[in-house]
Design a protein around this motif. Structure first.
Motif, PDB file in Angstrom:
ATOM      1  N   VAL A   1      33.531  32.997  52.550  1.00 48.58           N
ATOM      2  CA  VAL A   1      34.680  32.695  51.705  1.00 48.58           C
ATOM      3  C   VAL A   1      35.227  34.007  51.166  1.00 48.58           C
ATOM      4  CG1 VAL A   1      35.472  31.536  49.628  1.00 48.58           C
ATOM      5  CG2 VAL A   1      33.714  30.481  51.056  1.00 48.58           C
ATOM      6  N   GLU A   2      36.478  34.280  51.489  1.00 52.53           N
ATOM      7  CA  GLU A   2      37.121  35.504  51.010  1.00 52.53           C
ATOM      8  C   GLU A   2      38.105  35.140  49.907  1.00 52.53           C
ATOM      9  OE1 GLU A   2      39.803  39.190  52.719  1.00 52.53           O
ATOM     10  OE2 GLU A   2      38.904  37.767  54.082  1.00 52.53           O
ATOM     11  N   THR A   3      38.005  35.847  48.829  1.00 43.79           N
ATOM     12  CA  THR A   3      38.907  35.599  47.719  1.00 43.79           C
ATOM     13  C   THR A   3      40.254  36.240  48.016  1.00 43.79           C
ATOM     14  OG1 THR A   3      36.976  35.889  46.331  1.00 43.79           O
ATOM     15  CG2 THR A   3      39.051  35.666  45.219  1.00 43.79           C
ATOM     16  N   ILE A   4      41.308  35.485  47.898  1.00 47.22           N
ATOM     17  CA  ILE A   4      42.635  36.013  48.170  1.00 47.22           C
ATOM     18  C   ILE A   4      43.451  35.855  46.899  1.00 47.22           C
ATOM     19  CG2 ILE A   4      44.707  35.737  49.543  1.00 47.22           C
ATOM     20  CD1 ILE A   4      42.968  35.225  51.872  1.00 47.22           C
ATOM     21  N   PRO A   5      44.164  36.817  46.400  1.00 48.92           N
ATOM     22  CA  PRO A   5      44.268  38.153  46.986  1.00 48.92           C
ATOM     23  C   PRO A   5      43.068  39.020  46.593  1.00 48.92           C
ATOM     24  CG  PRO A   5      45.635  38.043  45.050  1.00 48.92           C
ATOM     25  CD  PRO A   5      45.024  36.677  45.225  1.00 48.92           C
ATOM     26  N   ARG A   6      42.592  39.773  47.553  1.00 50.42           N
ATOM     27  CA  ARG A   6      41.515  40.721  47.306  1.00 50.42           C
ATOM     28  C   ARG A   6      42.072  41.905  46.547  1.00 50.42           C
ATOM     29  NH1 ARG A   6      39.004  42.224  52.810  1.00 50.42           N
ATOM     30  NH2 ARG A   6      40.222  44.036  52.336  1.00 50.42           N
ATOM     31  N   PRO A   7      41.319  42.497  45.641  1.00 45.94           N
ATOM     32  CA  PRO A   7      41.846  43.680  44.952  1.00 45.94           C
ATOM     33  C   PRO A   7      42.034  44.833  45.934  1.00 45.94           C
ATOM     34  CG  PRO A   7      39.702  43.046  44.069  1.00 45.94           C
ATOM     35  CD  PRO A   7      40.021  42.095  45.173  1.00 45.94           C
ATOM     36  N   HIS A   8      43.172  45.454  45.884  1.00 43.60           N
ATOM     37  CA  HIS A   8      43.467  46.563  46.774  1.00 43.60           C
ATOM     38  C   HIS A   8      42.709  47.802  46.314  1.00 43.60           C
ATOM     39  CE1 HIS A   8      45.827  49.625  48.901  1.00 43.60           C
ATOM     40  NE2 HIS A   8      46.024  48.656  49.764  1.00 43.60           N
ATOM     41  N   TRP A   9      42.310  48.632  47.247  1.00 46.48           N
ATOM     42  CA  TRP A   9      41.490  49.807  46.902  1.00 46.48           C
ATOM     43  C   TRP A   9      42.209  50.749  45.953  1.00 46.48           C
ATOM     44  CZ3 TRP A   9      43.022  54.737  47.953  1.00 46.48           C
ATOM     45  CH2 TRP A   9      44.008  54.919  48.917  1.00 46.48           C
ATOM     46  N   ARG A  10      43.532  50.822  46.006  1.00 51.45           N
ATOM     47  CA  ARG A  10      44.275  51.733  45.123  1.00 51.45           C
ATOM     48  C   ARG A  10      44.134  51.337  43.656  1.00 51.45           C
ATOM     49  NH1 ARG A  10      50.074  53.243  46.649  1.00 51.45           N
ATOM     50  NH2 ARG A  10      49.622  54.774  45.073  1.00 51.45           N
ATOM     51  N   ARG A  11      43.774  50.094  43.426  1.00 53.42           N
ATOM     52  CA  ARG A  11      43.587  49.636  42.049  1.00 53.42           C
ATOM     53  C   ARG A  11      42.443  50.390  41.369  1.00 53.42           C
ATOM     54  NH1 ARG A  11      41.627  43.691  40.458  1.00 53.42           N
ATOM     55  NH2 ARG A  11      41.920  43.865  38.234  1.00 53.42           N
ATOM     56  N   PHE A  12      41.508  50.901  42.155  1.00 51.12           N
ATOM     57  CA  PHE A  12      40.327  51.540  41.601  1.00 51.12           C
ATOM     58  C   PHE A  12      40.424  53.059  41.523  1.00 51.12           C
ATOM     59  CE2 PHE A  12      39.042  47.478  43.370  1.00 51.12           C
ATOM     60  CZ  PHE A  12      38.523  46.892  42.236  1.00 51.12           C
ATOM     61  N   LEU A  13      41.605  53.619  41.787  1.00 52.51           N
ATOM     62  CA  LEU A  13      41.781  55.056  41.619  1.00 52.51           C
ATOM     63  C   LEU A  13      41.749  55.398  40.132  1.00 52.51           C
ATOM     64  CD1 LEU A  13      44.624  55.786  44.183  1.00 52.51           C
ATOM     65  CD2 LEU A  13      42.217  56.379  44.405  1.00 52.51           C
ATOM     66  N   ARG A  14      41.324  56.606  39.827  1.00 47.56           N
ATOM     67  CA  ARG A  14      41.270  57.029  38.416  1.00 47.56           C
ATOM     68  C   ARG A  14      42.683  57.183  37.874  1.00 47.56           C
ATOM     69  NH1 ARG A  14      36.133  61.070  37.789  1.00 47.56           N
ATOM     70  NH2 ARG A  14      34.752  59.804  39.039  1.00 47.56           N
ATOM     71  N   ARG A  15      42.882  56.703  36.681  1.00 45.93           N
ATOM     72  CA  ARG A  15      44.223  56.699  36.086  1.00 45.93           C
ATOM     73  C   ARG A  15      44.196  57.372  34.723  1.00 45.93           C
ATOM     74  NH1 ARG A  15      47.650  53.666  39.180  1.00 45.93           N
ATOM     75  NH2 ARG A  15      46.557  52.499  40.763  1.00 45.93           N
ATOM     76  N   ASP A  16      45.376  57.863  34.327  1.00 48.92           N
ATOM     77  CA  ASP A  16      45.476  58.496  33.010  1.00 48.92           C
ATOM     78  C   ASP A  16      45.694  57.419  31.941  1.00 48.92           C
ATOM     79  OD1 ASP A  16      48.139  57.746  33.246  1.00 48.92           O
ATOM     80  OD2 ASP A  16      48.903  59.780  33.405  1.00 48.92           O
TER      81      ASP A  16
END
Length: 84
Positions: A6-21
């Motif tokens: 079972v895949e959760t949709i929408p899956r979190p995109h990898w860019r969401r986990f980039l470090r942010r200011d």
């Protein structure tokens, strides 16, 4: 016995986990955040992986810029040589 994945949709995109200011923008400073974002991108971005495998420094730097990760040419060299 049937096992279903079972895949959760929408899956979190990898860019969401980039470090942010503090304002939510992708962090460009200090250098450790920039290095971490570039290392994260090389693991997840197919186009960047392909450019690094080809050894195309300028195209890899431009791809990182497209991803809003602004890196120095020296960091791109480290990325291509596999030191990052």
């Amino acid at each position: 016995m049937n096992i279903h994945y079972v895949e959760t949709i929408p899956r979190p995109h990898w860019r969401r986990f980039l470090r942010r200011d503090h304002e939510g923008r992708i962090a460009s400073y200090p250098d450790d955040a920039r290095r971490a974002n570039a290392a994260h991108a090389i693991r997840h971005d197919r186009k960047l992986k392909h450019l690094v495998a080809l050894g195309d420094l300028e195209a890899a730097r431009l791809r990182l810029c497209d991803l809003d990760i602004y890196v120095s040419p020296a960091l791109v060299v480290e990325l291509v040589e596999g030191r990052l």
